[in-house]
Design an enzyme around this catalytic site. Structure first.
Site, PDB file in Angstrom:
ATOM      1  N   LYS A 224       0.845  -1.210   0.000  1.00  0.00           N
ATOM      2  CA  LYS A 224       0.000   0.000   0.000  1.00  0.00           C
ATOM      3  C   LYS A 224       0.872   1.248   0.000  1.00  0.00           C
ATOM      4  O   LYS A 224       0.635   2.173  -0.784  1.00  0.00           O
ATOM      5  CB  LYS A 224      -0.862  -0.005   1.257  1.00  0.00           C
ATOM      6  CG  LYS A 224      -1.505   1.332   1.586  1.00  0.00           C
ATOM      7  CD  LYS A 224      -2.399   1.289   2.800  1.00  0.00           C
ATOM      8  CE  LYS A 224      -1.668   1.442   4.088  1.00  0.00           C
ATOM      9  NZ  LYS A 224      -1.329   2.811   4.501  1.00  0.00           N
ATOM     10  N   ASN A 225       1.918   1.251   0.827  1.00  0.00           N
ATOM     11  CA  ASN A 225       2.719   2.476   0.999  1.00  0.00           C
ATOM     12  C   ASN A 225       3.729   2.707  -0.107  1.00  0.00           C
ATOM     13  O   ASN A 225       4.475   3.673  -0.074  1.00  0.00           O
ATOM     14  CB  ASN A 225       3.397   2.465   2.377  1.00  0.00           C
ATOM     15  CG  ASN A 225       2.353   2.603   3.479  1.00  0.00           C
ATOM     16  OD1 ASN A 225       1.195   2.908   3.219  1.00  0.00           O
ATOM     17  ND2 ASN A 225       2.752   2.334   4.704  1.00  0.00           N
TER      18      ASN A 225
ATOM     19  N   CYS B  60      -4.742  12.461  12.447  1.00  0.00           N
ATOM     20  CA  CYS B  60      -5.509  11.202  12.439  1.00  0.00           C
ATOM     21  C   CYS B  60      -5.346  10.594  13.831  1.00  0.00           C
ATOM     22  O   CYS B  60      -4.746  11.202  14.716  1.00  0.00           O
ATOM     23  CB  CYS B  60      -4.981  10.271  11.351  1.00  0.00           C
ATOM     24  SG  CYS B  60      -3.383   9.587  11.750  1.00  0.00           S
TER      25      CYS B  60
ATOM     26  N   ARG C 109       0.231  14.520  12.463  1.00  0.00           N
ATOM     27  CA  ARG C 109       0.660  14.338  11.074  1.00  0.00           C
ATOM     28  C   ARG C 109       0.931  15.679  10.356  1.00  0.00           C
ATOM     29  O   ARG C 109       0.322  16.007   9.356  1.00  0.00           O
ATOM     30  CB  ARG C 109      -0.371  13.531  10.285  1.00  0.00           C
ATOM     31  CG  ARG C 109      -0.867  12.261  10.926  1.00  0.00           C
ATOM     32  CD  ARG C 109       0.171  11.187  11.135  1.00  0.00           C
ATOM     33  NE  ARG C 109       0.694  10.589   9.938  1.00  0.00           N
ATOM     34  CZ  ARG C 109       0.151   9.537   9.325  1.00  0.00           C
ATOM     35  NH1 ARG C 109      -0.941   9.024   9.784  1.00  0.00           N
ATOM     36  NH2 ARG C 109       0.688   9.035   8.225  1.00  0.00           N
TER      37      ARG C 109
ATOM     38  N   ASP D 269       5.025   0.764  12.028  1.00  0.00           N
ATOM     39  CA  ASP D 269       3.794   0.081  11.593  1.00  0.00           C
ATOM     40  C   ASP D 269       3.707  -1.332  12.138  1.00  0.00           C
ATOM     41  O   ASP D 269       2.647  -1.945  12.106  1.00  0.00           O
ATOM     42  CB  ASP D 269       3.713   0.033  10.056  1.00  0.00           C
ATOM     43  CG  ASP D 269       3.539   1.426   9.479  1.00  0.00           C
ATOM     44  OD1 ASP D 269       3.734   1.585   8.267  1.00  0.00           O
ATOM     45  OD2 ASP D 269       3.240   2.346  10.248  1.00  0.00           O
TER      46      ASP D 269
ATOM     47  N   ARG E 269      -8.363  -0.967   5.253  1.00  0.00           N
ATOM     48  CA  ARG E 269      -7.636   0.102   4.543  1.00  0.00           C
ATOM     49  C   ARG E 269      -6.233  -0.365   4.183  1.00  0.00           C
ATOM     50  O   ARG E 269      -5.646   0.097   3.223  1.00  0.00           O
ATOM     51  CB  ARG E 269      -7.502   1.330   5.452  1.00  0.00           C
ATOM     52  CG  ARG E 269      -8.606   2.328   5.391  1.00  0.00           C
ATOM     53  CD  ARG E 269      -8.178   3.603   6.081  1.00  0.00           C
ATOM     54  NE  ARG E 269      -6.835   3.977   5.676  1.00  0.00           N
ATOM     55  CZ  ARG E 269      -5.939   4.546   6.472  1.00  0.00           C
ATOM     56  NH1 ARG E 269      -6.242   4.796   7.722  1.00  0.00           N
ATOM     57  NH2 ARG E 269      -4.742   4.870   6.020  1.00  0.00           N
TER      58      ARG E 269
HETATM   59  C1  EPZ Z   1       4.369   6.944   6.081  1.00  0.00           C
HETATM   60  O1  EPZ Z   1       3.610   7.978   6.665  1.00  0.00           O
HETATM   61  C2  EPZ Z   1       3.442   5.732   6.025  1.00  0.00           C
HETATM   62  N1  EPZ Z   1       2.280   6.041   5.191  1.00  0.00           N
HETATM   63  C3  EPZ Z   1       2.994   5.370   7.434  1.00  0.00           C
HETATM   64  O2  EPZ Z   1       2.197   4.197   7.349  1.00  0.00           O
HETATM   65  C4  EPZ Z   1       4.233   5.052   8.268  1.00  0.00           C
HETATM   66  O3  EPZ Z   1       3.836   4.757   9.586  1.00  0.00           O
HETATM   67  C5  EPZ Z   1       5.177   6.268   8.248  1.00  0.00           C
HETATM   68  O4  EPZ Z   1       5.505   6.602   6.891  1.00  0.00           O
HETATM   69  C6  EPZ Z   1       6.473   5.998   9.008  1.00  0.00           C
HETATM   70  O5  EPZ Z   1       7.127   4.915   8.450  1.00  0.00           O
HETATM   71  C7  EPZ Z   1       2.416   5.990   3.847  1.00  0.00           C
HETATM   72  O6  EPZ Z   1       3.479   5.716   3.326  1.00  0.00           O
HETATM   73  C8  EPZ Z   1       1.174   6.278   3.041  1.00  0.00           C
HETATM   74  P1  EPZ Z   1       6.472  10.365   8.126  1.00  0.00           P
HETATM   75  P2  EPZ Z   1       4.189   9.499   6.658  1.00  0.00           P
HETATM   76  O7  EPZ Z   1       6.324  11.595   7.321  1.00  0.00           O
HETATM   77  O8  EPZ Z   1       4.907   9.744   5.393  1.00  0.00           O
HETATM   78  C9  EPZ Z   1       6.622  13.653  11.500  1.00  0.00           C
HETATM   79  C10 EPZ Z   1       0.403   2.802   7.839  1.00  0.00           C
HETATM   80  O9  EPZ Z   1       0.063   2.288   8.908  1.00  0.00           O
HETATM   81  N2  EPZ Z   1       6.540  14.630  10.397  1.00  0.00           N
HETATM   82  O10 EPZ Z   1       7.710   9.543   7.999  1.00  0.00           O
HETATM   83  O11 EPZ Z   1       3.082  10.395   7.048  1.00  0.00           O
HETATM   84  C11 EPZ Z   1       5.287  12.934  11.701  1.00  0.00           C
HETATM   85  O12 EPZ Z   1       4.436  13.695  12.531  1.00  0.00           O
HETATM   86  C12 EPZ Z   1       0.834   4.253   7.801  1.00  0.00           C
HETATM   87  O13 EPZ Z   1       0.454   2.200   6.734  1.00  0.00           O
HETATM   88  C13 EPZ Z   1       6.693  15.975  10.683  1.00  0.00           C
HETATM   89  O14 EPZ Z   1       6.896  16.365  11.837  1.00  0.00           O
HETATM   90  O15 EPZ Z   1       5.240   9.398   7.852  1.00  0.00           O
HETATM   91  C14 EPZ Z   1       5.682  11.650  12.355  1.00  0.00           C
HETATM   92  O16 EPZ Z   1       5.839  11.875  13.740  1.00  0.00           O
HETATM   93  C15 EPZ Z   1       0.637   4.947   9.122  1.00  0.00           C
HETATM   94  N3  EPZ Z   1       6.596  16.872   9.665  1.00  0.00           N
HETATM   95  C16 EPZ Z   1       7.063  11.356  11.747  1.00  0.00           C
HETATM   96  O17 EPZ Z   1       7.509  12.587  11.150  1.00  0.00           O
HETATM   97  C17 EPZ Z   1       6.379  16.491   8.373  1.00  0.00           C
HETATM   98  O18 EPZ Z   1       6.331  17.364   7.477  1.00  0.00           O
HETATM   99  C18 EPZ Z   1       7.024  10.283  10.668  1.00  0.00           C
HETATM  100  O19 EPZ Z   1       6.188  10.752   9.660  1.00  0.00           O
HETATM  101  C19 EPZ Z   1       6.224  15.119   8.097  1.00  0.00           C
HETATM  102  C20 EPZ Z   1       6.309  14.195   9.117  1.00  0.00           C
END
Ligand code: EPZ
Length: 417
Positions: A22-23, A118, A123, A306, A398
Protein backbone atom coordinates in the site's frame (compact mmCIF):
# COMPACT_ATOMS: atom_id res chain seq x y z
CA UNK A 1 -19.61 -0.78 10.38
CA UNK A 2 -18.31 -4.34 9.88
CA UNK A 3 -16.56 -6.64 12.34
CA UNK A 4 -14.24 -9.63 12.37
CA UNK A 5 -15.38 -12.63 14.44
CA UNK A 6 -12.31 -14.61 15.48
CA UNK A 7 -12.17 -18.05 17.12
CA UNK A 8 -9.17 -19.29 19.10
CA UNK A 9 -6.80 -20.53 16.40
CA UNK A 10 -4.87 -23.80 16.06
CA UNK A 11 -1.21 -23.37 14.97
CA UNK A 12 -1.33 -21.66 11.56
CA UNK A 13 0.30 -23.64 8.80
CA UNK A 14 0.75 -23.48 5.01
CA UNK A 15 1.75 -20.88 2.47
CA UNK A 16 0.42 -17.37 1.76
CA UNK A 17 1.18 -14.92 -1.07
CA UNK A 18 1.81 -11.33 0.05
CA UNK A 19 -0.07 -8.52 -1.76
CA UNK A 20 1.48 -5.38 -3.23
CA UNK A 21 2.62 -2.66 -0.83
CA UNK A 22 0.00 0.00 0.00
CA UNK A 23 2.72 2.48 1.00
CA UNK A 24 4.46 1.99 -2.33
CA UNK A 25 1.34 2.00 -4.50
CA UNK A 26 0.10 5.35 -3.13
CA UNK A 27 3.20 7.47 -3.96
CA UNK A 28 3.73 5.66 -7.29
CA UNK A 29 0.10 6.28 -8.33
CA UNK A 30 0.58 9.97 -7.42
CA UNK A 31 3.87 10.05 -9.37
CA UNK A 32 2.04 9.25 -12.63
CA UNK A 33 0.89 12.91 -12.55
CA UNK A 34 4.46 13.86 -13.50
CA UNK A 35 4.07 12.62 -17.08
CA UNK A 36 1.57 13.05 -19.92
CA UNK A 37 2.26 9.52 -21.17
CA UNK A 38 0.68 6.13 -20.30
CA UNK A 39 1.78 4.27 -17.18
CA UNK A 40 0.73 0.71 -16.36
CA UNK A 41 1.24 -0.16 -12.69
CA UNK A 42 0.77 -3.78 -11.56
CA UNK A 43 0.54 -5.56 -8.19
CA UNK A 44 -1.54 -2.69 -6.80
CA UNK A 45 -3.36 -3.90 -3.64
CA UNK A 46 -7.15 -3.56 -3.97
CA UNK A 47 -7.72 -1.46 -0.83
CA UNK A 48 -9.89 1.47 0.22
CA UNK A 49 -6.78 3.69 0.21
CA UNK A 50 -5.72 2.81 -3.34
CA UNK A 51 -9.35 3.16 -4.48
CA UNK A 52 -9.49 6.65 -2.92
CA UNK A 53 -6.18 7.56 -4.60
CA UNK A 54 -7.69 6.45 -7.91
CA UNK A 55 -10.75 8.67 -7.31
CA UNK A 56 -8.48 11.61 -6.48
CA UNK A 57 -6.38 11.13 -9.62
CA UNK A 58 -9.54 10.95 -11.77
CA UNK A 59 -10.78 14.15 -10.07
CA UNK A 60 -7.48 15.72 -11.15
CA UNK A 61 -8.08 14.70 -14.76
CA UNK A 62 -6.36 11.31 -15.01
CA UNK A 63 -7.93 8.63 -17.21
CA UNK A 64 -7.65 5.27 -15.44
CA UNK A 65 -8.47 1.76 -16.68
CA UNK A 66 -8.19 -1.10 -14.22
CA UNK A 67 -7.36 -4.72 -14.98
CA UNK A 68 -8.40 -6.53 -11.81
CA UNK A 69 -6.79 -9.81 -12.94
CA UNK A 70 -3.24 -8.60 -12.37
CA UNK A 71 -4.27 -5.94 -9.83
CA UNK A 72 -3.03 -3.45 -12.39
CA UNK A 73 -4.19 -0.09 -13.69
CA UNK A 74 -3.35 2.02 -16.72
CA UNK A 75 -3.12 5.74 -15.97
CA UNK A 76 -2.65 8.76 -18.21
CA UNK A 77 -3.03 12.41 -17.20
CA UNK A 78 -2.55 14.78 -20.11
CA UNK A 79 -3.78 18.00 -18.48
CA UNK A 80 -3.85 17.71 -14.70
CA UNK A 81 -5.95 20.10 -12.62
CA UNK A 82 -3.97 21.59 -9.74
CA UNK A 83 -6.81 22.72 -7.50
CA UNK A 84 -7.51 19.84 -5.11
CA UNK A 85 -9.80 21.86 -2.87
CA UNK A 86 -12.22 18.97 -2.48
CA UNK A 87 -12.11 18.60 1.30
CA UNK A 88 -14.12 15.35 1.41
CA UNK A 89 -11.85 13.60 -1.06
CA UNK A 90 -8.60 14.74 0.56
CA UNK A 91 -9.85 14.10 4.08
CA UNK A 92 -10.55 10.45 3.26
CA UNK A 93 -6.94 9.76 2.34
CA UNK A 94 -3.99 11.18 4.25
CA UNK A 95 -1.70 10.22 1.39
CA UNK A 96 -3.51 12.79 -0.82
CA UNK A 97 -0.66 15.11 0.18
CA UNK A 98 1.53 13.07 -2.19
CA UNK A 99 -0.08 14.68 -5.27
CA UNK A 100 1.47 18.04 -4.24
CA UNK A 101 5.02 17.36 -5.41
CA UNK A 102 3.99 16.07 -8.84
CA UNK A 103 1.39 18.81 -9.46
CA UNK A 104 3.70 21.62 -8.33
CA UNK A 105 6.43 20.30 -10.62
CA UNK A 106 4.12 19.63 -13.59
CA UNK A 107 1.78 22.69 -13.41
CA UNK A 108 3.60 25.23 -11.21
CA UNK A 109 0.78 25.37 -8.67
CA UNK A 110 -1.12 23.30 -6.08
CA UNK A 111 -4.05 24.22 -3.87
CA UNK A 112 -5.09 21.60 -1.30
CA UNK A 113 -6.98 21.51 2.03
CA UNK A 114 -4.60 21.40 4.97
CA UNK A 115 -4.64 17.67 5.84
CA UNK A 116 -6.08 16.97 9.30
CA UNK A 117 -4.44 14.77 11.89
CA UNK A 118 -5.51 11.20 12.44
CA UNK A 119 -5.82 8.77 15.32
CA UNK A 120 -2.07 8.15 15.59
CA UNK A 121 -0.90 11.74 15.55
CA UNK A 122 -1.15 15.32 14.28
CA UNK A 123 0.66 14.34 11.07
CA UNK A 124 2.11 17.80 10.23
CA UNK A 125 3.45 18.57 6.74
CA UNK A 126 5.94 21.32 7.62
CA UNK A 127 8.86 19.35 6.15
CA UNK A 128 7.02 18.94 2.83
CA UNK A 129 6.29 22.70 2.66
CA UNK A 130 9.81 23.67 3.75
CA UNK A 131 11.20 21.56 0.92
CA UNK A 132 8.83 23.05 -1.67
CA UNK A 133 9.86 26.55 -0.52
CA UNK A 134 13.54 25.58 -0.80
CA UNK A 135 12.83 24.57 -4.41
CA UNK A 136 11.49 28.08 -5.03
CA UNK A 137 7.76 27.71 -4.42
CA UNK A 138 5.81 30.53 -2.74
CA UNK A 139 3.65 28.98 -0.02
CA UNK A 140 0.48 30.65 1.33
CA UNK A 141 -1.96 29.25 3.87
CA UNK A 142 -5.44 30.41 4.85
CA UNK A 143 -9.03 29.24 5.47
CA UNK A 144 -7.78 25.69 5.91
CA UNK A 145 -6.09 25.60 2.52
CA UNK A 146 -2.48 25.57 1.40
CA UNK A 147 -1.36 27.03 -1.90
CA UNK A 148 2.09 26.64 -3.45
CA UNK A 149 3.14 28.36 -6.66
CA UNK A 150 6.38 28.31 -8.65
CA UNK A 151 6.85 29.36 -12.27
CA UNK A 152 9.71 26.86 -12.27
CA UNK A 153 11.20 24.80 -9.45
CA UNK A 154 14.96 25.29 -9.07
CA UNK A 155 17.12 22.40 -7.86
CA UNK A 156 18.82 22.96 -4.50
CA UNK A 157 20.23 21.26 -1.39
CA UNK A 158 17.57 20.27 1.20
CA UNK A 159 18.30 18.91 4.68
CA UNK A 160 15.27 17.15 6.22
CA UNK A 161 15.00 17.84 9.97
CA UNK A 162 13.48 14.34 10.26
CA UNK A 163 13.72 11.47 7.70
CA UNK A 164 10.02 11.80 6.86
CA UNK A 165 8.85 9.15 4.37
CA UNK A 166 6.16 11.36 2.82
CA UNK A 167 8.32 14.48 2.66
CA UNK A 168 11.14 12.48 1.02
CA UNK A 169 8.67 11.11 -1.55
CA UNK A 170 7.06 14.49 -2.28
CA UNK A 171 10.41 16.24 -2.68
CA UNK A 172 11.90 13.54 -4.90
CA UNK A 173 8.85 13.83 -7.17
CA UNK A 174 8.98 17.65 -7.23
CA UNK A 175 12.72 17.65 -7.97
CA UNK A 176 12.43 15.31 -11.00
CA UNK A 177 11.16 18.24 -13.15
CA UNK A 178 13.09 21.06 -11.44
CA UNK A 179 15.76 23.10 -13.25
CA UNK A 180 19.15 21.76 -12.14
CA UNK A 181 20.16 19.27 -9.45
CA UNK A 182 18.64 18.63 -6.02
CA UNK A 183 20.26 16.84 -3.09
CA UNK A 184 18.05 15.56 -0.27
CA UNK A 185 19.98 14.97 2.94
CA UNK A 186 18.75 13.04 6.00
CA UNK A 187 16.23 11.46 3.61
CA UNK A 188 14.06 8.46 4.55
CA UNK A 189 15.58 5.11 3.47
CA UNK A 190 12.45 2.90 3.57
CA UNK A 191 12.05 0.28 0.78
CA UNK A 192 9.07 2.25 -0.55
CA UNK A 193 11.43 5.16 -1.34
CA UNK A 194 13.61 2.81 -3.42
CA UNK A 195 10.48 1.54 -5.21
CA UNK A 196 9.30 5.09 -6.02
CA UNK A 197 12.76 6.09 -7.31
CA UNK A 198 12.95 2.94 -9.46
CA UNK A 199 9.56 3.78 -10.99
CA UNK A 200 10.56 7.43 -11.63
CA UNK A 201 13.84 6.36 -13.22
CA UNK A 202 11.82 4.11 -15.55
CA UNK A 203 9.93 7.27 -16.54
CA UNK A 204 13.29 8.81 -17.48
CA UNK A 205 14.07 10.61 -14.23
CA UNK A 206 17.64 10.62 -12.90
CA UNK A 207 17.61 9.72 -9.20
CA UNK A 208 20.62 8.29 -7.37
CA UNK A 209 21.07 7.15 -3.78
CA UNK A 210 17.48 6.09 -2.97
CA UNK A 211 17.68 3.80 0.05
CA UNK A 212 20.46 5.90 1.56
CA UNK A 213 20.08 9.14 3.54
CA UNK A 214 21.45 11.24 0.65
CA UNK A 215 19.47 11.25 -2.57
CA UNK A 216 20.53 13.18 -5.71
CA UNK A 217 17.99 14.13 -8.38
CA UNK A 218 18.97 15.65 -11.75
CA UNK A 219 16.01 17.71 -13.00
CA UNK A 220 14.54 16.82 -16.42
CA UNK A 221 12.33 18.78 -18.81
CA UNK A 222 9.74 16.02 -19.03
CA UNK A 223 9.22 12.33 -18.30
CA UNK A 224 7.89 9.44 -20.42
CA UNK A 225 5.54 6.56 -19.58
CA UNK A 226 6.43 3.09 -18.20
CA UNK A 227 5.15 -0.25 -17.00
CA UNK A 228 5.99 -1.04 -13.38
CA UNK A 229 5.30 -3.70 -10.71
CA UNK A 230 4.92 -2.58 -7.09
CA UNK A 231 6.98 -4.38 -4.41
CA UNK A 232 5.29 -6.64 -1.86
CA UNK A 233 3.86 -5.21 1.36
CA UNK A 234 6.42 -5.68 4.13
CA UNK A 235 3.90 -4.65 6.80
CA UNK A 236 1.32 -7.22 5.67
CA UNK A 237 4.14 -9.78 5.63
CA UNK A 238 5.31 -8.86 9.12
CA UNK A 239 1.75 -8.97 10.44
CA UNK A 240 1.24 -12.50 9.07
CA UNK A 241 4.62 -13.60 10.47
CA UNK A 242 3.41 -12.53 13.91
CA UNK A 243 0.06 -14.30 13.42
CA UNK A 244 2.02 -17.49 12.68
CA UNK A 245 4.20 -16.95 15.74
CA UNK A 246 1.40 -16.20 18.23
CA UNK A 247 -0.36 -19.45 17.24
CA UNK A 248 2.94 -21.41 17.44
CA UNK A 249 2.50 -22.21 13.77
CA UNK A 250 4.69 -22.94 10.78
CA UNK A 251 3.93 -20.65 7.82
CA UNK A 252 5.72 -19.69 4.61
CA UNK A 253 5.18 -16.25 3.06
CA UNK A 254 5.84 -15.98 -0.69
CA UNK A 255 6.48 -13.20 -3.24
CA UNK A 256 8.34 -10.99 -0.79
CA UNK A 257 11.80 -9.43 -0.41
CA UNK A 258 13.16 -10.81 2.92
CA UNK A 259 15.62 -7.88 3.13
CA UNK A 260 12.63 -5.55 3.68
CA UNK A 261 11.67 -7.48 6.81
CA UNK A 262 15.21 -7.38 8.31
CA UNK A 263 14.34 -5.52 11.56
CA UNK A 264 11.21 -7.65 12.17
CA UNK A 265 13.03 -10.92 11.42
CA UNK A 266 15.85 -9.96 13.80
CA UNK A 267 13.41 -9.17 16.61
CA UNK A 268 11.43 -12.38 16.09
CA UNK A 269 14.64 -14.44 16.18
CA UNK A 270 15.52 -12.67 19.45
CA UNK A 271 12.15 -13.93 20.76
CA UNK A 272 13.18 -17.50 19.96
CA UNK A 273 11.23 -17.88 16.71
CA UNK A 274 12.93 -19.80 13.88
CA UNK A 275 12.92 -17.82 10.62
CA UNK A 276 14.27 -19.22 7.34
CA UNK A 277 14.77 -16.67 4.55
CA UNK A 278 14.62 -17.75 0.89
CA UNK A 279 15.13 -15.57 -2.20
CA UNK A 280 11.47 -14.47 -2.26
CA UNK A 281 10.12 -16.35 0.78
CA UNK A 282 10.21 -16.29 4.57
CA UNK A 283 9.33 -19.35 6.67
CA UNK A 284 8.25 -18.82 10.28
CA UNK A 285 8.47 -21.84 12.60
CA UNK A 286 7.29 -20.91 16.08
CA UNK A 287 6.89 -24.21 17.85
CA UNK A 288 9.19 -22.99 20.66
CA UNK A 289 8.22 -20.79 23.62
CA UNK A 290 8.19 -17.06 22.76
CA UNK A 291 10.57 -14.98 24.82
CA UNK A 292 10.00 -11.33 25.82
CA UNK A 293 11.92 -8.72 23.79
CA UNK A 294 12.36 -4.94 23.87
CA UNK A 295 11.37 -2.77 20.89
CA UNK A 296 12.14 0.83 19.97
CA UNK A 297 10.55 2.07 16.75
CA UNK A 298 12.89 4.02 14.45
CA UNK A 299 13.09 5.09 10.80
CA UNK A 300 14.23 2.24 8.50
CA UNK A 301 16.31 0.12 8.98
CA UNK A 302 15.17 0.43 12.61
CA UNK A 303 12.12 -1.46 13.87
CA UNK A 304 9.15 -0.12 11.85
CA UNK A 305 6.45 1.84 13.69
CA UNK A 306 3.79 0.08 11.59
CA UNK A 307 4.84 -3.22 13.18
CA UNK A 308 4.75 -1.96 16.77
CA UNK A 309 1.07 -2.67 17.48
CA UNK A 310 1.06 -6.17 15.94
CA UNK A 311 4.28 -7.08 17.77
CA UNK A 312 2.86 -5.79 21.08
CA UNK A 313 0.09 -8.42 20.81
CA UNK A 314 2.77 -11.12 20.53
CA UNK A 315 4.72 -9.75 23.49
CA UNK A 316 1.50 -9.75 25.56
CA UNK A 317 1.63 -13.58 25.58
CA UNK A 318 5.43 -13.98 25.61
CA UNK A 319 7.54 -15.28 28.47
CA UNK A 320 8.82 -12.33 30.55
CA UNK A 321 8.70 -8.53 30.60
CA UNK A 322 9.08 -6.44 27.42
CA UNK A 323 9.56 -2.69 26.95
CA UNK A 324 8.16 -1.03 23.81
CA UNK A 325 9.12 2.55 22.95
CA UNK A 326 7.25 4.33 20.13
CA UNK A 327 9.42 7.18 18.84
CA UNK A 328 7.76 7.96 15.49
CA UNK A 329 4.13 8.87 16.24
CA UNK A 330 2.78 10.55 19.36
CA UNK A 331 -0.33 8.44 19.85
CA UNK A 332 0.27 4.93 18.62
CA UNK A 333 -0.71 2.90 21.72
CA UNK A 334 -4.48 2.85 21.14
CA UNK A 335 -4.46 -0.92 20.78
CA UNK A 336 -3.23 -1.25 24.37
CA UNK A 337 -6.46 -0.39 26.25
CA UNK A 338 -8.23 -2.90 23.98
CA UNK A 339 -5.56 -5.57 24.62
CA UNK A 340 -5.99 -4.91 28.35
CA UNK A 341 -9.70 -5.71 27.94
CA UNK A 342 -8.51 -9.11 26.67
CA UNK A 343 -6.50 -9.58 29.84
CA UNK A 344 -3.11 -8.25 28.72
CA UNK A 345 -0.93 -6.82 31.47
CA UNK A 346 0.51 -3.61 29.96
CA UNK A 347 1.42 -0.29 31.60
CA UNK A 348 1.85 2.91 29.53
CA UNK A 349 4.20 5.71 30.54
CA UNK A 350 4.24 8.38 27.80
CA UNK A 351 5.75 6.75 24.71
CA UNK A 352 6.83 3.64 26.64
CA UNK A 353 4.74 0.50 27.22
CA UNK A 354 5.84 -2.12 29.76
CA UNK A 355 4.37 -5.54 28.95
CA UNK A 356 4.22 -8.44 31.46
CA UNK A 357 3.72 -11.54 29.32
CA UNK A 358 0.79 -13.75 30.38
CA UNK A 359 -0.17 -17.31 29.43
CA UNK A 360 -3.21 -16.52 27.29
CA UNK A 361 -5.67 -13.75 26.49
CA UNK A 362 -9.46 -13.80 26.96
CA UNK A 363 -11.66 -13.25 23.93
CA UNK A 364 -13.66 -9.99 24.08
CA UNK A 365 -15.51 -7.45 21.95
CA UNK A 366 -12.85 -4.86 21.04
CA UNK A 367 -12.67 -1.92 18.65
CA UNK A 368 -10.13 -1.10 15.91
CA UNK A 369 -9.02 2.56 16.06
CA UNK A 370 -6.55 2.52 13.16
CA UNK A 371 -5.29 -0.10 10.74
CA UNK A 372 -2.26 -1.39 12.64
CA UNK A 373 -3.99 -1.27 16.06
CA UNK A 374 -6.84 -3.22 14.48
CA UNK A 375 -4.41 -5.80 13.09
CA UNK A 376 -2.95 -6.17 16.57
CA UNK A 377 -6.41 -7.06 17.94
CA UNK A 378 -6.99 -9.66 15.22
CA UNK A 379 -3.65 -11.27 16.10
CA UNK A 380 -4.58 -11.23 19.79
CA UNK A 381 -7.94 -12.85 18.94
CA UNK A 382 -6.13 -15.78 17.31
CA UNK A 383 -4.33 -16.47 20.60
CA UNK A 384 -7.34 -15.88 22.89
CA UNK A 385 -9.05 -18.76 24.71
CA UNK A 386 -12.54 -17.87 23.43
CA UNK A 387 -14.27 -15.84 20.71
CA UNK A 388 -13.18 -12.23 19.93
CA UNK A 389 -15.03 -9.62 17.88
CA UNK A 390 -13.04 -6.74 16.37
CA UNK A 391 -15.45 -3.89 15.56
CA UNK A 392 -14.87 -1.09 13.00
CA UNK A 393 -12.70 -3.41 10.94
CA UNK A 394 -12.96 -1.01 7.96
CA UNK A 395 -9.84 0.53 9.48
CA UNK A 396 -8.04 -2.78 8.99
CA UNK A 397 -9.32 -3.21 5.45
CA UNK A 398 -7.64 0.10 4.54
CA UNK A 399 -4.26 -1.62 4.81
CA UNK A 400 -4.75 -5.38 4.47
CA UNK A 401 -6.10 -7.16 1.37
CA UNK A 402 -8.52 -9.95 2.40
CA UNK A 403 -6.86 -10.44 5.80
CA UNK A 404 -9.65 -12.78 6.91
CA UNK A 405 -9.24 -14.97 3.79
CA UNK A 406 -5.46 -15.13 4.18
CA UNK A 407 -5.69 -16.15 7.84
CA UNK A 408 -8.48 -18.67 7.15
CA UNK A 409 -6.38 -20.24 4.36
CA UNK A 410 -3.73 -20.88 7.03
CA UNK A 411 -6.18 -22.64 9.37
CA UNK A 412 -7.65 -19.77 11.42
CA UNK A 413 -11.36 -18.99 11.76
CA UNK A 414 -11.82 -15.28 11.01
CA UNK A 415 -15.22 -14.26 9.62
CA UNK A 416 -16.08 -10.81 8.25
CA UNK A 417 -19.60 -9.82 9.30
C1 EPZ B 1 4.37 6.94 6.08
O1 EPZ B 1 3.61 7.98 6.66
C2 EPZ B 1 3.44 5.73 6.03
N1 EPZ B 1 2.28 6.04 5.19
C3 EPZ B 1 2.99 5.37 7.43
O2 EPZ B 1 2.20 4.20 7.35
C4 EPZ B 1 4.23 5.05 8.27
O3 EPZ B 1 3.84 4.76 9.59
C5 EPZ B 1 5.18 6.27 8.25
O4 EPZ B 1 5.50 6.60 6.89
C6 EPZ B 1 6.47 6.00 9.01
O5 EPZ B 1 7.13 4.91 8.45
C7 EPZ B 1 2.42 5.99 3.85
O6 EPZ B 1 3.48 5.72 3.33
C8 EPZ B 1 1.17 6.28 3.04
P1 EPZ B 1 6.47 10.37 8.13
P2 EPZ B 1 4.19 9.50 6.66
O7 EPZ B 1 6.32 11.59 7.32
O8 EPZ B 1 4.91 9.74 5.39
C9 EPZ B 1 6.62 13.65 11.50
C10 EPZ B 1 0.40 2.80 7.84
O9 EPZ B 1 0.06 2.29 8.91
N2 EPZ B 1 6.54 14.63 10.40
O10 EPZ B 1 7.71 9.54 8.00
O11 EPZ B 1 3.08 10.40 7.05
C11 EPZ B 1 5.29 12.93 11.70
O12 EPZ B 1 4.44 13.69 12.53
C12 EPZ B 1 0.83 4.25 7.80
O13 EPZ B 1 0.45 2.20 6.73
C13 EPZ B 1 6.69 15.98 10.68
O14 EPZ B 1 6.90 16.37 11.84
O15 EPZ B 1 5.24 9.40 7.85
C14 EPZ B 1 5.68 11.65 12.35
O16 EPZ B 1 5.84 11.88 13.74
C15 EPZ B 1 0.64 4.95 9.12
N3 EPZ B 1 6.60 16.87 9.66
C16 EPZ B 1 7.06 11.36 11.75
O17 EPZ B 1 7.51 12.59 11.15
C17 EPZ B 1 6.38 16.49 8.37
O18 EPZ B 1 6.33 17.36 7.48
C18 EPZ B 1 7.02 10.28 10.67
O19 EPZ B 1 6.19 10.75 9.66
C19 EPZ B 1 6.22 15.12 8.10
C20 EPZ B 1 6.31 14.20 9.12
Amino acid sequence: MQKYVIEPSPPLHGEVKISGAKNSALPIMAATLLTSENCTISNIPQLLDTQNMRILLEFLGAEIESFVSKNSIKIVCKNPKNDVSNYDLVNKLRASILVCGPLLARTGKIKIPMPGGCQIGTRPINLHLKGFAALGAKITQGNGYIEARARKLIGTQIYLDFPSVGATENLIMAATLAEGNTTLENAATEPEIIDLAAFLNKLGASIHGAGTDTIKIVGKKSLSGANYKIIADRVEAGTLMIAAAITRGNVTLTDIIPEHLKPVTAKMRESGIDIVEGKTTIQVDATQKIKAADIKTLPFPGFPTDMQAPFTALLAVSDGTSVVIETIFENRFMHIPELRRMGASIKIDGRTAIIEGIKSLNGAIVRATDLRAGASLVIAGLAANNQTEVLDCEHIQRGYVNLEKKLTSLGASVILK
